[in-house]
Design an enzyme around this catalytic site. Structure first.
Site, PDB file in Angstrom:
ATOM      1  N   ARG A 174       0.828  -1.226   0.000  1.00  0.00           N
ATOM      2  CA  ARG A 174       0.000   0.000   0.000  1.00  0.00           C
ATOM      3  C   ARG A 174       0.858   1.270   0.000  1.00  0.00           C
ATOM      4  O   ARG A 174       0.511   2.273   0.630  1.00  0.00           O
ATOM      5  CB  ARG A 174      -0.960   0.029   1.196  1.00  0.00           C
ATOM      6  N   SER A 224     -10.853  -1.765   3.517  1.00  0.00           N
ATOM      7  CA  SER A 224     -10.143  -2.066   4.764  1.00  0.00           C
ATOM      8  C   SER A 224      -9.732  -0.758   5.426  1.00  0.00           C
ATOM      9  O   SER A 224      -9.067   0.071   4.805  1.00  0.00           O
ATOM     10  CB  SER A 224      -8.872  -2.873   4.481  1.00  0.00           C
ATOM     11  N   GLU A 294      -5.213   2.527   6.846  1.00  0.00           N
ATOM     12  CA  GLU A 294      -4.971   2.459   5.395  1.00  0.00           C
ATOM     13  C   GLU A 294      -5.702   3.632   4.729  1.00  0.00           C
ATOM     14  O   GLU A 294      -5.223   4.222   3.779  1.00  0.00           O
ATOM     15  CB  GLU A 294      -5.491   1.124   4.844  1.00  0.00           C
TER      16      GLU A 294
HETATM   17  C1  LIG Z   1     -15.659  -1.510  -0.944  1.00  0.00           C
HETATM   18  C2  LIG Z   1     -14.192  -1.214  -1.099  1.00  0.00           C
HETATM   19  C3  LIG Z   1     -13.315  -2.251  -1.369  1.00  0.00           C
HETATM   20  C4  LIG Z   1     -11.936  -2.001  -1.505  1.00  0.00           C
HETATM   21  N1  LIG Z   1     -11.108  -3.041  -1.786  1.00  0.00           N
HETATM   22  C5  LIG Z   1      -9.786  -2.805  -1.934  1.00  0.00           C
HETATM   23  C6  LIG Z   1      -8.891  -3.890  -2.226  1.00  0.00           C
HETATM   24  O1  LIG Z   1      -9.284  -5.033  -2.391  1.00  0.00           O
HETATM   25  N2  LIG Z   1      -7.564  -3.599  -2.343  1.00  0.00           N
HETATM   26  C7  LIG Z   1      -7.080  -2.333  -2.197  1.00  0.00           C
HETATM   27  O2  LIG Z   1      -5.859  -2.129  -2.317  1.00  0.00           O
HETATM   28  N3  LIG Z   1      -7.913  -1.289  -1.921  1.00  0.00           N
HETATM   29  C8  LIG Z   1      -9.245  -1.499  -1.788  1.00  0.00           C
HETATM   30  N4  LIG Z   1     -10.078  -0.446  -1.513  1.00  0.00           N
HETATM   31  C9  LIG Z   1      -9.532   0.915  -1.297  1.00  0.00           C
HETATM   32  C10 LIG Z   1      -9.448   1.799  -2.571  1.00  0.00           C
HETATM   33  O3  LIG Z   1     -10.395   1.391  -3.541  1.00  0.00           O
HETATM   34  C11 LIG Z   1      -8.045   1.758  -3.165  1.00  0.00           C
HETATM   35  O4  LIG Z   1      -7.085   2.279  -2.257  1.00  0.00           O
HETATM   36  C12 LIG Z   1      -7.954   2.559  -4.477  1.00  0.00           C
HETATM   37  O5  LIG Z   1      -6.723   2.304  -5.087  1.00  0.00           O
HETATM   38  C13 LIG Z   1      -8.092   4.072  -4.267  1.00  0.00           C
HETATM   39  O6  LIG Z   1      -8.267   4.680  -5.537  1.00  0.00           O
HETATM   40  P1  LIG Z   1      -9.086   6.058  -5.678  1.00  0.00           P
HETATM   41  O7  LIG Z   1      -9.062   6.465  -7.101  1.00  0.00           O
HETATM   42  O8  LIG Z   1     -10.423   5.933  -5.062  1.00  0.00           O
HETATM   43  O9  LIG Z   1      -8.149   7.011  -4.836  1.00  0.00           O
HETATM   44  P2  LIG Z   1      -8.573   8.157  -3.796  1.00  0.00           P
HETATM   45  O10 LIG Z   1      -9.249   7.529  -2.630  1.00  0.00           O
HETATM   46  O11 LIG Z   1      -9.272   9.257  -4.483  1.00  0.00           O
HETATM   47  O12 LIG Z   1      -7.113   8.630  -3.359  1.00  0.00           O
HETATM   48  C14 LIG Z   1      -6.249   7.778  -2.647  1.00  0.00           C
HETATM   49  C15 LIG Z   1      -4.857   8.424  -2.592  1.00  0.00           C
HETATM   50  O13 LIG Z   1      -4.323   8.466  -3.921  1.00  0.00           O
HETATM   51  C16 LIG Z   1      -3.987   9.797  -4.297  1.00  0.00           C
HETATM   52  N5  LIG Z   1      -4.300   9.920  -5.728  1.00  0.00           N
HETATM   53  C17 LIG Z   1      -5.442   9.522  -6.350  1.00  0.00           C
HETATM   54  N6  LIG Z   1      -5.336   9.744  -7.678  1.00  0.00           N
HETATM   55  C18 LIG Z   1      -4.118  10.313  -7.890  1.00  0.00           C
HETATM   56  C19 LIG Z   1      -3.432  10.800  -9.050  1.00  0.00           C
HETATM   57  N7  LIG Z   1      -3.973  10.751 -10.270  1.00  0.00           N
HETATM   58  N8  LIG Z   1      -2.188  11.339  -8.883  1.00  0.00           N
HETATM   59  C20 LIG Z   1      -1.615  11.387  -7.651  1.00  0.00           C
HETATM   60  N9  LIG Z   1      -2.225  10.947  -6.527  1.00  0.00           N
HETATM   61  C21 LIG Z   1      -3.453  10.421  -6.645  1.00  0.00           C
HETATM   62  C22 LIG Z   1      -4.856  10.700  -3.417  1.00  0.00           C
HETATM   63  O14 LIG Z   1      -4.261  11.966  -3.224  1.00  0.00           O
HETATM   64  C23 LIG Z   1      -4.916   9.882  -2.116  1.00  0.00           C
HETATM   65  O15 LIG Z   1      -3.792  10.146  -1.298  1.00  0.00           O
HETATM   66  C24 LIG Z   1     -11.454  -0.674  -1.376  1.00  0.00           C
HETATM   67  C25 LIG Z   1     -12.355   0.375  -1.129  1.00  0.00           C
HETATM   68  C26 LIG Z   1     -13.701   0.115  -1.000  1.00  0.00           C
HETATM   69  C27 LIG Z   1     -14.659   1.261  -0.768  1.00  0.00           C
END
Ligand SMILES: Cc1cc2nc3c(=O)[nH]c(=O)nc-3n(C[C@H](O)[C@H](O)[C@H](O)COP(=O)(O)OP(=O)(O)OC[C@H]3O[C@@H](n4cnc5c(N)ncnc54)[C@H](O)[C@@H]3O)c2cc1C
Length: 301
Positions: A174, A224, A294
């Site tokens: 992560r 998580s 996380e």
């Molecule tokens: C139901 C559910 C299930 C999930 N299952 C998993 C799983 O199985 N495995 C897992 O790893 N995660 C899981 N997650 C967590 C999440 O989906 C991941 O961490 C995902 O990668 C976050 O992506 P996001 O676009 O939503 O990022 P955001 O939540 O919008 O941002 C997360 C971080 O990334 C940064 N960021 C986002 N986009 C950019 C960009 N273009 N440039 C620079 N920085 C950026 C943001 O500043 C922030 O610090 C889950 C979440 C939910 C709600």
């Protein structure tokens, strides 16, 4: 011209919102207002916006799909840059795909399936954007972004494009080099292998069925809540501390999966933070393990 005017000039007036409720942009469905919420149309507009922000000295936060974010009830000072569908092109190339940072992992995985490309099956049920997934090195079911990503193109703090390849990405559990700050992920290439469409589709269906069975997907959450501590699972430690189902305000340790804190309907971010703190303290007292979040808490203290 004031900052609002300058931002509208840089991004187009329909792409800059004032006092935007962040609960509309987080999977937790909580959070106060962002002073400015900007959705740049393309990289040129993103650069113009970033120049205005830098010149003003204003704080700036990048948002992908908001599925790992916990936004303060007191909102976010400064600008939120939303990297979403305007950056979501997906191109099939030799040995894989180039994925725009705003593309959802579900869409990128579906594109891989349609083209008989294997390697993204693990990602099809993760509700994030590709940029957020690279930033977090998202992973599930024995694989992670690290296993497939070949290079990532970013915009650096001098508004130059830079490529990061292989070890330069520093992808760990992560974590990635981008968590040091100062980079906006634009796109990246994933290396995929030729596979049988039926097999790829069957594996995606199997993994997504497991998710539906194990995870409280009918409630708002950010997945998580805590990272996996060395040698054990956060959910197991929380459950074994007797915390399953416990609530503070509208926040609850999920009855279905203790690794998830959920919003039962009217939770505030303060409720979620208080419940996280309670879980951390209780688990620490019982097992001597300090859980590390996380989910990313952002915004005013
Ligand atoms: C139901 C559910 C299930 C999930 N299952 C998993 C799983 O199985 N495995 C897992 O790893 N995660 C899981 N997650 C967590 C999440 O989906 C991941 O961490 C995902 O990668 C976050 O992506 P996001 O676009 O939503 O990022 P955001 O939540 O919008 O941002 C997360 C971080 O990334 C940064 N960021 C986002 N986009 C950019 C960009 N273009 N440039 C620079 N920085 C950026 C943001 O500043 C922030 O610090 C889950 C979440 C939910 C709600």
């Amino acid at each position: 011209m004031d900052i609002f005017g300058l931002l509208k000039e840089a991004a187009g007036k329909e792409n800059v919102l004032l006092n935007e409720p962040m609960k509309n942009h987080t999977s937790f469905r909580t959070g106060g207002n962002a002073d400015y919420f900007i959705t740049p149309a393309d990289t040129d507009s993103l650069i113009k916006v970033m120049k205005v922000i830098k010149a003003s000295g204003m704080d700036c936060l990048i948002f992908g799909n908001g599925s790992n974010m916990l936004v303060s009830d007191r909102g976010i000072e400064g600008a939120v840059i939303h990297i979403g569908k305007n950056f979501s092109d997906i191109e099939i190339v030799k040995d894989g795909m180039i994925i725009g940072s705003g593309a959802l992992l579900s869409a990128a995985s579906a594109e891989a399936l349609n083209n008989g490309l294997s390697g993204m099956e693990f990602a099809s049920g993760i509700p994030g954007s590709f940029g957020g997934a690279v930033y977090m090195n998202a992973g599930a079911y024995g694989s992670e972004i690290k296993n497939i990503v070949k290079w990532v193109k970013v915009l650096d703090s001098n508004f130059e494009e830079q490529l990061f390849c292989g070890d330069e990405l520093c992808l760990g559990y992560r974590s990635s080099v981008f968590q040091k700050g100062g980079y906006i992920i634009l796109e990246g290439m994933v290396e995929l292998s030729k596979g049988d469409k039926d097999d790829i589709g069957a594996l995606m269906n199997e993994l997504n069925a497991k998710r539906r069975q194990k995870q409280p997907l009918n409630f708002a959450s950010a997945g998580s809540t805590f990272k996996r501590p060395e040698g054990c699972f956060a959910g197991k430690l929380i459950e074994d501390s007797g915390l399953k189902g416990i609530t503070i305000g509208g926040a609850q340790v999920s009855e279905k999966h203790a690794g998830f804190i959920i919003n039962t309907g009217d939770a505030t971010t303060d409720d979620i933070l208080a419940l996280m703190e309670h879980c951390r303290n209780t688990v620490y007292k019982k097992f001597g393990v300090m859980l590390e979040p996380e989910v990313k808490f952002v915004g005013r203290a």
